[in-house]
Write an enzyme that holds these catalytic residues in place. Sequence first.
Site, PDB file in Angstrom:
ATOM      1  N   ARG A  16      -4.314   8.401   5.658  1.00  0.00           N
ATOM      2  CA  ARG A  16      -4.747   7.088   5.192  1.00  0.00           C
ATOM      3  C   ARG A  16      -3.974   6.720   3.919  1.00  0.00           C
ATOM      4  O   ARG A  16      -3.224   7.515   3.380  1.00  0.00           O
ATOM      5  CB  ARG A  16      -6.271   7.059   4.979  1.00  0.00           C
ATOM      6  CG  ARG A  16      -6.831   8.253   4.214  1.00  0.00           C
ATOM      7  CD  ARG A  16      -7.973   7.865   3.357  1.00  0.00           C
ATOM      8  NE  ARG A  16      -7.598   6.881   2.385  1.00  0.00           N
ATOM      9  CZ  ARG A  16      -6.946   7.157   1.261  1.00  0.00           C
ATOM     10  NH1 ARG A  16      -6.606   8.396   0.963  1.00  0.00           N
ATOM     11  NH2 ARG A  16      -6.626   6.192   0.417  1.00  0.00           N
ATOM     12  N   GLY A  17      -4.218   5.466   3.481  1.00  0.00           N
ATOM     13  CA  GLY A  17      -3.443   4.948   2.348  1.00  0.00           C
ATOM     14  C   GLY A  17      -2.197   4.290   2.924  1.00  0.00           C
ATOM     15  O   GLY A  17      -1.485   4.902   3.737  1.00  0.00           O
ATOM     16  N   ALA A  18      -1.932   3.063   2.483  1.00  0.00           N
ATOM     17  CA  ALA A  18      -0.911   2.245   3.160  1.00  0.00           C
ATOM     18  C   ALA A  18       0.477   2.881   3.192  1.00  0.00           C
ATOM     19  O   ALA A  18       1.181   2.794   4.204  1.00  0.00           O
ATOM     20  CB  ALA A  18      -0.845   0.877   2.495  1.00  0.00           C
ATOM     21  N   ALA A  19       0.898   3.537   2.117  1.00  0.00           N
ATOM     22  CA  ALA A  19       2.242   4.108   2.095  1.00  0.00           C
ATOM     23  C   ALA A  19       2.306   5.379   2.942  1.00  0.00           C
ATOM     24  O   ALA A  19       3.267   5.605   3.682  1.00  0.00           O
ATOM     25  CB  ALA A  19       2.671   4.412   0.667  1.00  0.00           C
ATOM     26  N   CYS A 125     -10.611   2.727  -5.068  1.00  0.00           N
ATOM     27  CA  CYS A 125     -10.121   3.432  -3.874  1.00  0.00           C
ATOM     28  C   CYS A 125      -9.169   4.563  -4.263  1.00  0.00           C
ATOM     29  O   CYS A 125      -9.285   5.125  -5.376  1.00  0.00           O
ATOM     30  CB  CYS A 125      -9.488   2.454  -2.890  1.00  0.00           C
ATOM     31  SG  CYS A 125      -9.240   3.158  -1.244  1.00  0.00           S
ATOM     32  N   ASP A 194      -2.636  -2.845   0.302  1.00  0.00           N
ATOM     33  CA  ASP A 194      -2.317  -2.637   1.716  1.00  0.00           C
ATOM     34  C   ASP A 194      -1.320  -3.681   2.170  1.00  0.00           C
ATOM     35  O   ASP A 194      -0.417  -3.396   2.952  1.00  0.00           O
ATOM     36  CB  ASP A 194      -3.587  -2.704   2.567  1.00  0.00           C
ATOM     37  CG  ASP A 194      -4.263  -1.349   2.581  1.00  0.00           C
ATOM     38  OD1 ASP A 194      -4.949  -1.029   1.602  1.00  0.00           O
ATOM     39  OD2 ASP A 194      -4.048  -0.594   3.555  1.00  0.00           O
ATOM     40  N   ASN A 204      -6.528  -5.395  -0.158  1.00  0.00           N
ATOM     41  CA  ASN A 204      -6.717  -3.984  -0.509  1.00  0.00           C
ATOM     42  C   ASN A 204      -8.157  -3.594  -0.169  1.00  0.00           C
ATOM     43  O   ASN A 204      -8.939  -4.422   0.320  1.00  0.00           O
ATOM     44  CB  ASN A 204      -6.404  -3.783  -2.002  1.00  0.00           C
ATOM     45  CG  ASN A 204      -6.279  -2.321  -2.378  1.00  0.00           C
ATOM     46  OD1 ASN A 204      -5.594  -1.555  -1.708  1.00  0.00           O
ATOM     47  ND2 ASN A 204      -6.957  -1.903  -3.428  1.00  0.00           N
ATOM     48  N   LYS A 230       5.062  -3.339   1.282  1.00  0.00           N
ATOM     49  CA  LYS A 230       3.669  -3.803   1.435  1.00  0.00           C
ATOM     50  C   LYS A 230       3.610  -5.342   1.479  1.00  0.00           C
ATOM     51  O   LYS A 230       2.541  -5.921   1.578  1.00  0.00           O
ATOM     52  CB  LYS A 230       2.816  -3.306   0.266  1.00  0.00           C
ATOM     53  CG  LYS A 230       2.953  -1.813  -0.051  1.00  0.00           C
ATOM     54  CD  LYS A 230       1.824  -1.009   0.468  1.00  0.00           C
ATOM     55  CE  LYS A 230       1.927   0.473   0.151  1.00  0.00           C
ATOM     56  NZ  LYS A 230       1.558   0.854  -1.184  1.00  0.00           N
TER      57      LYS A 230
HETATM   58  C1  RUB Z   1      -6.603   2.699   1.120  1.00  0.00           C
HETATM   59  C2  RUB Z   1      -6.399   1.583   0.156  1.00  0.00           C
HETATM   60  C3  RUB Z   1      -5.315   1.785  -0.885  1.00  0.00           C
HETATM   61  C4  RUB Z   1      -4.029   1.150  -0.366  1.00  0.00           C
HETATM   62  C5  RUB Z   1      -2.823   1.529  -1.211  1.00  0.00           C
HETATM   63  O1  RUB Z   1      -7.485   2.340   2.173  1.00  0.00           O
HETATM   64  O2  RUB Z   1      -6.993   0.548   0.213  1.00  0.00           O
HETATM   65  O3  RUB Z   1      -5.676   1.166  -2.075  1.00  0.00           O
HETATM   66  O4  RUB Z   1      -3.782   1.565   0.968  1.00  0.00           O
HETATM   67  O5  RUB Z   1      -2.612   2.915  -1.152  1.00  0.00           O
HETATM   68  P1  RUB Z   1      -7.766   3.396   3.346  1.00  0.00           P
HETATM   69  P2  RUB Z   1      -1.169   3.555  -1.452  1.00  0.00           P
HETATM   70  O6  RUB Z   1      -8.317   4.633   2.703  1.00  0.00           O
HETATM   71  O7  RUB Z   1      -8.757   2.693   4.214  1.00  0.00           O
HETATM   72  O8  RUB Z   1      -6.457   3.645   4.050  1.00  0.00           O
HETATM   73  O9  RUB Z   1      -0.774   3.075  -2.806  1.00  0.00           O
HETATM   74  O10 RUB Z   1      -1.405   5.043  -1.388  1.00  0.00           O
HETATM   75  O11 RUB Z   1      -0.241   3.058  -0.391  1.00  0.00           O
END
Ligand code: RUB
Length: 309
Positions: A16-19, A125, A194, A204, A230
Amino acid sequence: MRAKEAAEDIASMRVRGAAELARHAAEGLRGEALAYEGHDLNALRALLDDGRHQLIQARPTAVSLTNAVAYALKDADKATSAQELRLLVSGNAEAFIKRSREALKTIGQLGANRIRDGDLVMTHCNSKAALSAIIAAHEQGKDIHVLATESRPWRQGLLTAKDLHQAGVPVELIIDSAVRSMMNKVDVVVVGADTIASNGALINKIGTAQVALAAHEARVPFVVCAETFKFSPRTVSGELVNIEERGAAEIVKEGELPPGVRVRNPVFDATPAEYIDCIVTEIGVIPPCAAYEVIIREFGQEKFFSSEG
Ligand code: RUB
């Protein structure tokens, strides 16, 4: 790892996490290409196309996923043999992963400049980009403290607290509904993204918009850390960002509510550009109103009216 497996990891939120999910998707397509041992170009194209569909459908909101898939498959239509296509996709995917890791580091350095010695930082988050900035500020020797929101229902705030604790950054966890009450003590809010739309709006984790609203009211700067992948080219052609809604079981147990009472579980929200002070990207710190220019620079005109996805 093949594309199907990568898509399952993303859909189930094991990744999880967009990146992170974007890198995982690129890795899945790389694996798909490399696993093919035949010589039939069209057969490999069909496998990659299938993988592409599975990946982009795995989670609907983070444009990083679609952008990563597009990057991995860039110029795939120009390949003239299966071997050429295999090497092209694996090279593209590796380039995306490398570029995204470098972007994260740069964002850390630039984002750290927005955090001052003595600051109390709030984050929401679990964003690797936001954490990169916070940890870099700490590593520069700034005496900072962090308030991490719990981020119900998945409680990604616990991951944030662990990540920061491990990096030696003093951190406290608060429940989401304590945001307004704590905001008067906060010096800066730093969150991830996101998706960034062409009008500068931030998509986000659910609750981000409320954090931004409270920050705006208390005159606390609200900083977004987001790699350029993003940014959503499709929003330039007017497309709205699809907000993922997940199941009730993430919020209530079976039988806790009378039958017929529906639970809504949108997991992302949109923060308007006017609540955002700046967006920290790997190509510089920009005002949200520059989102359109970033999209043109990074994706080019031809992407705007693509029906990809
Ligand atoms: C994760 C979320 C993060 C963004 C950015 O949601 O909202 O703030 O994805 O993350 P989930 P990053 O847990 O539902 O995926 O900076 O790591 O890309």
